[in-house]
Design a protein around this motif. Structure first.
Motif, mmCIF file in Angstrom:
data_model
loop_
_atom_site.group_PDB
_atom_site.id
_atom_site.type_symbol
_atom_site.label_atom_id
_atom_site.label_comp_id
_atom_site.label_asym_id
_atom_site.label_seq_id
_atom_site.Cartn_x
_atom_site.Cartn_y
_atom_site.Cartn_z
ATOM 1 N N ALA A 80 35.182 64.486 11.029
ATOM 2 C CA ALA A 80 35.903 65.024 9.875
ATOM 3 C C ALA A 80 35.562 66.480 9.586
ATOM 4 O O ALA A 80 36.395 67.228 9.098
ATOM 5 N N ARG A 105 40.872 62.029 3.432
ATOM 6 C CA ARG A 105 39.445 62.264 3.239
ATOM 7 C C ARG A 105 39.190 62.846 1.848
ATOM 8 O O ARG A 105 39.914 63.737 1.403
ATOM 9 N N THR A 137 37.661 59.354 6.786
ATOM 10 C CA THR A 137 38.748 59.791 7.648
ATOM 11 C C THR A 137 39.744 58.649 7.794
ATOM 12 O O THR A 137 39.448 57.506 7.458
#
Lengths: 419, 301
Positions: free
Chosen positions: B25, A303, A231
């Motif tokens: 995420a 990502r 991230t």
């Protein structure tokens, strides 16, 4: 106590069935390293009595679920923890029945070492071969073969030597770098933690000594630099207004501030400006550390991208050769699209071709029967919607492994190792 | 080559940070379940480490039974302020008042089990799709079977016999609408690791963990703290003892041990020589051999 802070972590897996003494061995390791608490032992004693057993059954210590204790079988991987002044250990204890290959593969996927139990009376049997083959497929760096129940063969050196020779003969077909043997009696504790007085012909180490001293620091790949981005960290505060950090866990190699790097798949190049942690910037970081990298240039990174060195790049693959272990009751369907996960990246994938099925008892390749069911291992070719930045599993377990997810049920249906 | 070596604490830290970042995420609306105990404090510290220098990107969710140690509440509020995090409180009293949960009856009645109702309501109300908790596999045998990413159905239930296999460090967070995940980033830590890390990182913890003088009664082989929420029987005598708590739950069910460990170093030494598990003094786990498994299946922590 000061010693505790420089201990290393060793993860090992044990596999075995009800009668080869696996639970007794784990019980022995926990007990002799004083890792069983009095109230745990008390509970196990009570349960043993309730079940009408004459002796305390240490297997009840490792079986966690109600059904497992009632049926006396292990259904699922259980994790156990113990420590000595030298190391902390995590045991992934997996059931040994043939139908539980998936649990064995799961436990093996993160292990540094596999304990293979052989009953001294029976020698190398099908289950021994199956466990060793799976350990080899999953590239567990170290195998320790415990020839157990030596007390039942009069602690005979000939019996032990014969089993060692048999195993070595079979292991020559496997891809394992480090195999060791220890003659033990888990029941009596011979050569587990304490040296056996009954086997003075054995000059090697006890099992515990081996677990404490086996060299594991090179189990991680510290050569090929791989940083999959998890991230992007952007604090957007006054103090860190322009801060842009790439968070991830180093999957391979050593990164240093000032290194020239390449970002994949975009191909942008830059330099590492800093390696950030909570305690401030550090000069270098290596696998398996979790850090945050900042770069000299503002490049577009998100990502799923991978930061590497330009002189050492992973392959970019869309046709991927994989050794696949099928984990689900519903077998693979041709042309079906699965979600594939690889490092922090995700793609769609299809099984284009099943090359052969691998017999995990014999290593025989069956090219005729391509009907893959749960707990079977097969060599396939996958086609993905976008390229994977991958290494062979043999080179790097982190960048060489994938899982497949069924898009209808969301279940993890297969685990694959890139060839 | 050998200089590229992590200590076991640093390797565990790296693993947990990786898991926490995966949660951020892979989920839309994740949260941290914060009890004020040492494990959720360490988890929160790791989350801070994972996103430094940014602020911690998760709200802290506290399921408030109304039976708290006052020290825990103050600690919680101070920490939330220091982190600049959002605090979400689910009130068990409100669940009782709304008729969603019923107070237990009997001598050792407590609000441990009915917390699950409030927890699941809070998750649903806030649309959390992942709740991170500080549960560890070494704590309890049902917890030894947990995945890092543990799937819950639309009723919040855990199906321990039908869990998704979890391989390498590839975590599958896929779920249908209305389902959620419990995630346990410190699965592989032991009680000893937690204390070593608190010592190493100098992490603030509630004063209750250090040996202190307190009014207690003897019940079920442990020293239970005297409070407004406990009914003292005629034959039970209130005494003052120097005790410390190894775990923190509700004030009604958390027993203390007699101890002189009033510094972190002494606590570490005490933990190293302990012969009882830390949950041995928890009334909630003593009810039956499978009480944790049963509660977890329903949606407990």
């Amino acid at each position: 106590m000061s010693g505790y802070l420089d201990m290393e972590l060793l993860r090992f897996t044990t596999a075995g069935s009800v009668d080869d003494g696996k639970s007794t061995l784990i019980g022995r390791l926990l007990y002799d390293s004083k890792s069983i608490f009095e109230d745990q032992l008390e509970q196990v004693k009570k349960s043993s009595e309730r079940k009408g057993l004459a002796d305390t059954d240490l297997a009840l210590l490792t079986d966690g679920l109600k059904d497992e204790r009632e049926q006396g079988i292990t259904i699922d991987v259980a994790y156990r923890y113990f420590a000595t002044p030298k190391r902390k250990f995590i045991i992934a204890d997996t059931p040994g029945h043939i139908q539980y290959t998936r649990n064995m593969v799961t436990g093996a996927s993160t292990a540094n070492l596999a304990l293979i139990l052989v009953d001294a009376r029976h020698g190398v049997v099908e289950q021994t071969r199956r466990h060793s083959i799976i350990a080899s497929l999953l590239q567990i760096p170290h195998l320790v073969v415990c020839v157990n129940k030596m007390d039942l063969v009069d602690h005979s050196q000939e019996a032990y030597d014969r089993i060692v020779a048999d195993f070595e003969d079979f292991a020559s077909k496997l891809d394992v770098k480090d195999v060791r043997f220890v003659p033990i009696s888990a029941l009596n504790g011979d050569n587990v933690v304490n040296r056996s007085e009954k086997m003075d012909w054995y000059e090697g180490s006890t099992l515990m000594y081996t677990l404490e001293h086996i060299h594991i620091s090179s189990d991680h790949n510290h050569i090929d630099c791989r940083f999959p981005v998890q991230t992007v960290i952007r604090p957007k505060t006054d103090e860190f207004h322009d801060f842009r950090g790439y968070a991830g866990r180093i999957a391979g190699g050593v990164f240093k501030a000032g290194d020239d790097v390449l970002v994949l798949p975009s191909g942008f190049t830059s330099k590492i400006k800093s390696i950030e942690t909570l305690d401030g910037a550090i000069e270098e970081a290596f696998a398996p550390m979790s850090v945050t990298l900042t770069l000299e240039d503002d490049v577009d990174i998100s990502r799923g991208d991978m930061i590497v060195r330009s002189n050492n790049q992973p392959k970019q693959l869309q046709d991927v050769d994989v050794m696949l272990c099928w984990l689900n009751a519903d077998g693979p369907k041709p042309r079906m699209k699965y979600t594939l996960k690889h490092t922090t990246n995700e793609a769609k994938a299809m099984i284009k071709e099943i090359r052969y099925k691998l017999d995990v008892n014999t290593l025989h390749r069956n090219e005729d029967d391509k009907n893959v069911t749960m707990n079977e291992i097969c060599r396939v070719q996958l086609r993905t919607t976008r390229p994977l930045m991958a290494d062979s599993y043999r080179k790097n377990r982190n960048t060489g492994s994938v899982i497949l997810i069924d898009e209808g049920t969301n279940e993890t249906v297969a685990a694959g190792m890139i060839i | 080559m050998s200089s590229y070596n992590l200590t076991h604490i640093k390797e565990l830290e790296a693993e947990s940070i990786y898991v926490i970042r995966e949660v951020f995420a892979q989920f839309e609306n994740p949260a941290i379940l914060f009890s004020g105990g040492k494990d959720s404090i360490v988890l929160t510290h790791l989350a801070r480490t994972a996103f430094h220098p940014a602020k911690i990107p998760f709200p802290l969710v506290h399921i408030d039974t109304g039976h708290n140690f006052p020290e825990t509440m103050k600690f919680r509020d101070d920490l939330v302020e220091k982190l600049g995090a959002r605090l979400v409180v689910g009130s068990v009293q409100k669940s009782i008042d709304d008729g969603m949960a019923a107070e237990e009856k009997g001598k050792s009645a407590n609000r441990n089990a009915i917390q699950t109702v409030t927890l699941l309501d809070t998750i649903e109300e806030n649309n959390f799709d992942a709740c991170m908790g500080g549960a560890r596999r070494d704590e309890e045998k049902a917890r030894a079977k947990e995945r890092f990413f543990s799937h819950r159905d639309e009723f919040g239930q855990w199906d321990p016999k039908n869990q998704r296999p979890e391989l390498w460090n590839l975590f599958n967070a896929k779920h249908h609408h209305g389902e959620h995940f419990r995630v346990f980033p410190i699965s592989n830590w032991t009680e000893m690791d937690i204390w070593q890390y608190i010592l190493l990182e100098n992490i603030d913890i509630p004063s209750l963990y250090f040996a202190h003088e307190r009014q207690v009664i003897r019940r079920s082989n442990t020293w239970l703290p005297v409070s407004d929420h406990i009914q003292i029987q005629d034959k039970e005598k209130i005494v003052t003892k120097k005790i410390r708590f190894r775990t923190l739950g509700d004030i009604t069910i958390t027993g203390g041990d007699e101890s002189n460990a009033d510094t972190l170093t002494k606590i570490v030494e005490e933990v190293a020589s302990a012969r009882q598990t830390e949950r041995g003094n928890r009334e909630d786990d003593k009810r039956s051999e499978t009480s944790m498994e049963d509660r977890k299946k329903e949606g407990y922590f």
